[in-house]
Design a protein around this motif. Structure first.
Motif, short mmCIF file in Angstrom:
data_model
loop_
_atom_site.label_atom_id
_atom_site.label_comp_id
_atom_site.label_asym_id
_atom_site.label_seq_id
_atom_site.Cartn_x
_atom_site.Cartn_y
_atom_site.Cartn_z
N GLN A 3 0.84 -1.19 0.00
CA GLN A 3 0.00 0.00 0.00
C GLN A 3 0.88 1.26 0.00
OE1 GLN A 3 -2.49 0.45 3.39
NE2 GLN A 3 -3.50 2.27 2.57
N ARG A 4 1.97 1.25 0.83
CA ARG A 4 2.86 2.41 0.89
C ARG A 4 3.54 2.63 -0.46
NH1 ARG A 4 7.86 2.02 4.35
NH2 ARG A 4 9.04 3.65 3.33
N GLU A 5 3.89 1.52 -1.06
CA GLU A 5 4.56 1.59 -2.37
C GLU A 5 3.64 2.28 -3.39
OE1 GLU A 5 6.87 -1.58 -5.21
OE2 GLU A 5 6.34 -2.09 -3.17
N GLU A 6 2.35 1.90 -3.35
CA GLU A 6 1.40 2.49 -4.30
C GLU A 6 1.22 3.98 -4.01
OE1 GLU A 6 -2.08 0.11 -4.02
OE2 GLU A 6 -1.19 -1.48 -5.25
N GLU A 7 1.07 4.31 -2.71
CA GLU A 7 0.84 5.72 -2.33
C GLU A 7 2.00 6.60 -2.74
OE1 GLU A 7 0.22 5.75 1.85
OE2 GLU A 7 -1.75 4.82 1.70
N GLU A 8 3.21 6.09 -2.60
CA GLU A 8 4.39 6.92 -2.78
C GLU A 8 5.03 6.80 -4.16
OE1 GLU A 8 6.97 6.21 0.50
OE2 GLU A 8 5.52 6.94 1.94
N GLY A 9 4.37 6.13 -5.07
CA GLY A 9 4.90 6.02 -6.43
C GLY A 9 5.94 4.95 -6.58
N GLY A 10 5.84 3.88 -5.79
CA GLY A 10 6.70 2.70 -5.96
C GLY A 10 8.08 2.85 -5.40
N GLY A 11 8.86 1.76 -5.47
CA GLY A 11 10.27 1.83 -5.16
C GLY A 11 10.64 1.75 -3.70
N ILE A 12 10.30 0.67 -3.01
CA ILE A 12 10.76 0.50 -1.64
C ILE A 12 12.12 -0.18 -1.70
CG2 ILE A 12 10.30 -0.61 0.58
CD1 ILE A 12 8.26 1.59 -0.12
N MET A 13 13.12 0.45 -1.11
CA MET A 13 14.48 -0.09 -1.15
C MET A 13 15.10 0.12 0.22
SD MET A 13 17.54 1.19 -3.67
CE MET A 13 17.43 0.16 -5.09
N ASP A 14 15.91 -0.81 0.62
CA ASP A 14 16.59 -0.69 1.90
C ASP A 14 17.43 0.60 1.91
OD1 ASP A 14 17.72 -1.98 4.42
OD2 ASP A 14 19.52 -1.61 3.22
N LEU A 15 17.37 1.34 3.01
CA LEU A 15 18.03 2.65 3.04
C LEU A 15 19.54 2.56 2.83
CD1 LEU A 15 17.82 5.72 3.48
CD2 LEU A 15 18.07 5.31 5.92
N ASP A 16 20.18 1.62 3.55
CA ASP A 16 21.63 1.48 3.40
C ASP A 16 22.01 1.11 1.97
OD1 ASP A 16 22.59 2.18 5.82
OD2 ASP A 16 22.60 0.14 6.66
N GLU A 17 21.20 0.25 1.38
CA GLU A 17 21.46 -0.18 0.01
C GLU A 17 21.35 1.03 -0.94
OE1 GLU A 17 18.77 -3.39 -0.96
OE2 GLU A 17 19.13 -3.08 -3.10
N ALA A 18 20.32 1.83 -0.74
CA ALA A 18 20.14 3.01 -1.60
C ALA A 18 21.31 3.98 -1.43
CB ALA A 18 18.81 3.69 -1.27
N ILE A 19 21.69 4.22 -0.19
CA ILE A 19 22.78 5.18 0.07
C ILE A 19 24.08 4.69 -0.55
CG2 ILE A 19 24.26 6.14 1.91
CD1 ILE A 19 21.72 6.30 3.67
N ARG A 20 24.36 3.41 -0.39
CA ARG A 20 25.64 2.88 -0.87
C ARG A 20 25.67 2.67 -2.37
NH1 ARG A 20 28.70 0.76 3.65
NH2 ARG A 20 30.09 -0.32 2.22
N GLN A 21 24.52 2.33 -2.96
CA GLN A 21 24.55 1.94 -4.38
C GLN A 21 24.25 3.08 -5.34
OE1 GLN A 21 22.03 -1.47 -4.78
NE2 GLN A 21 23.54 -2.82 -3.83
N ARG A 22 23.73 4.20 -4.84
CA ARG A 22 23.49 5.33 -5.76
C ARG A 22 24.82 5.80 -6.33
NH1 ARG A 22 25.20 9.86 -6.32
NH2 ARG A 22 26.33 9.56 -4.37
N ARG A 23 24.86 6.00 -7.62
CA ARG A 23 26.08 6.50 -8.28
C ARG A 23 25.71 7.68 -9.14
NH1 ARG A 23 28.16 3.92 -5.40
NH2 ARG A 23 28.64 6.01 -4.72
N SER A 24 26.66 8.54 -9.39
CA SER A 24 26.44 9.59 -10.39
C SER A 24 26.47 8.92 -11.76
CB SER A 24 27.54 10.64 -10.30
OG SER A 24 27.36 11.40 -9.14
N ILE A 25 25.40 9.09 -12.49
CA ILE A 25 25.26 8.45 -13.82
C ILE A 25 25.38 9.52 -14.89
CG2 ILE A 25 23.62 7.21 -15.31
CD1 ILE A 25 24.80 5.47 -12.98
N ARG A 26 26.21 9.23 -15.88
CA ARG A 26 26.48 10.25 -16.91
C ARG A 26 26.14 9.78 -18.32
NH1 ARG A 26 30.50 10.63 -12.92
NH2 ARG A 26 30.43 12.63 -11.83
N LYS A 27 25.60 8.56 -18.42
CA LYS A 27 25.13 8.05 -19.73
C LYS A 27 23.76 7.41 -19.53
CE LYS A 27 29.04 7.31 -22.72
NZ LYS A 27 30.27 7.69 -22.06
#
Ligand SMILES: Cc1cc2nc3c(=O)[nH]c(=O)nc-3n(C[C@H](O)[C@H](O)[C@H](O)COP(=O)(O)O)c2cc1C
Length: 235
Positions: A3-27
């Motif tokens: 339900q939270r996923e639907e309300e917030e436009g999808g994309g539930i991800m573990d916080l640590d995983e999101a923080i560590r795996q986000r990269r600057s993407i240039r292509k």
């Protein structure tokens, strides 16, 4: 969770995983657009960031037109090319090389399917009802008691926008989009402002190209060890 996923436009991800795996993407996969539902979920995540006295000074100019994005990138490229030539003309070889580096560092976003220009409004206080430059002048005129209000009534808005932006980068990442926080195009901020007809009362803070990454196999630039960036104050 669903339900939270639907309300917030999808994309539930573990916080640590999101923080560590986000990269600057240039292509980016330039032919995959970002639906407005996702754009708005990303901006919504930004709006949950803290801001000084909760003024939420951020404003976002969303550029979806591919030709506009490409011509903005071309302008940035051309200006740094001209700067590099001018530096060479004066025998400033190192400066010229730096400008050539900046030429691509600041203009790689030509193929991005989306560009968000993050701006800020000046700090406002409904009780004071006066511009903050006046507040600073008036408080200085009160005599030197060892205070300076500049960081908390002038620069504070940019800090608030930066807080919103990190939320947005993480949210975009959790939805499968790549982003890159960029301030490079600010070097030609006036031209960027004119190209987008940005309102005079808005200050440009950051440019965020966004799209599905061409590859997710992007190496993480190294981080300094925590021990190198921390100092426990000893009384
Ligand atoms: C304030 C700021 C300005 C930046 N400006 C640019 C830029 O103009 N061009 C660019 O390619 N990357 C820019 N970056 C991205 C950084 O190069 C990148 O975050 C850093 O190398 C760490 O890589 P990562 O984001 O993949 O962890 C900027 C980042 C920040 C926070």
């Amino acid at each position: 969770m669903v339900q939270r996923e639907e309300e917030e436009g999808g994309g539930i991800m573990d916080l640590d995983e999101a923080i560590r795996q986000r990269r600057s993407i240039r292509k980016f996969k330039s032919d995959v657009p970002i639906p407005r539902e996702h754009i708005e979920a990303i901006i919504q995540a930004g709006s949950w960031a803290p801001s000084s006295t909760n003024i939420q000074p951020w404003r976002f100019i969303v550029v979806e037109d591919r030709e506009t994005i490409a011509s903005m990138a071309q302008v940035v490229y051309d200006k740094f090319q001209a700067l590099s030539k001018a530096a060479l003309g004066k025998g400033e070889k190192r400066l010229a090389a730096f400008c050539r580096f900046l030429r691509s560092y600041t203009s790689f976003f030509a193929d991005a399917p989306l560009l968000i220009v993050a701006c800020t409004k000046p700090y406002e206080n409904p009780v004071l009802k006066m511009p903050m430059s006046t507040v600073i002048e008036k408080t200085k005129a009160l005599g030197d008691v060892g205070t300076d209000l500049t960081p908390i009534v002038m620069d504070t808005v940019q800090k608030s926008v930066a807080m919103a932006l990190q939320n947005m980068l993480l949210k975009a990442h959790s939805l499968g989009y790549g982003t890159c926080a960029m301030d490079g195009p600010l070097a030609v901020g006036e031209t960027m402002r004119e190209m987008l007809g940005i309102e005079d009362d808005l200050e440009l803070v950051m440019f965020i190209p966004m799209g599905v990454p061409e590859s997710t196999d992007v190496e993480a630039p190294e981080r300094m060890p925590v021990g190198d960036v921390i100092r426990y104050h000893s009384a």
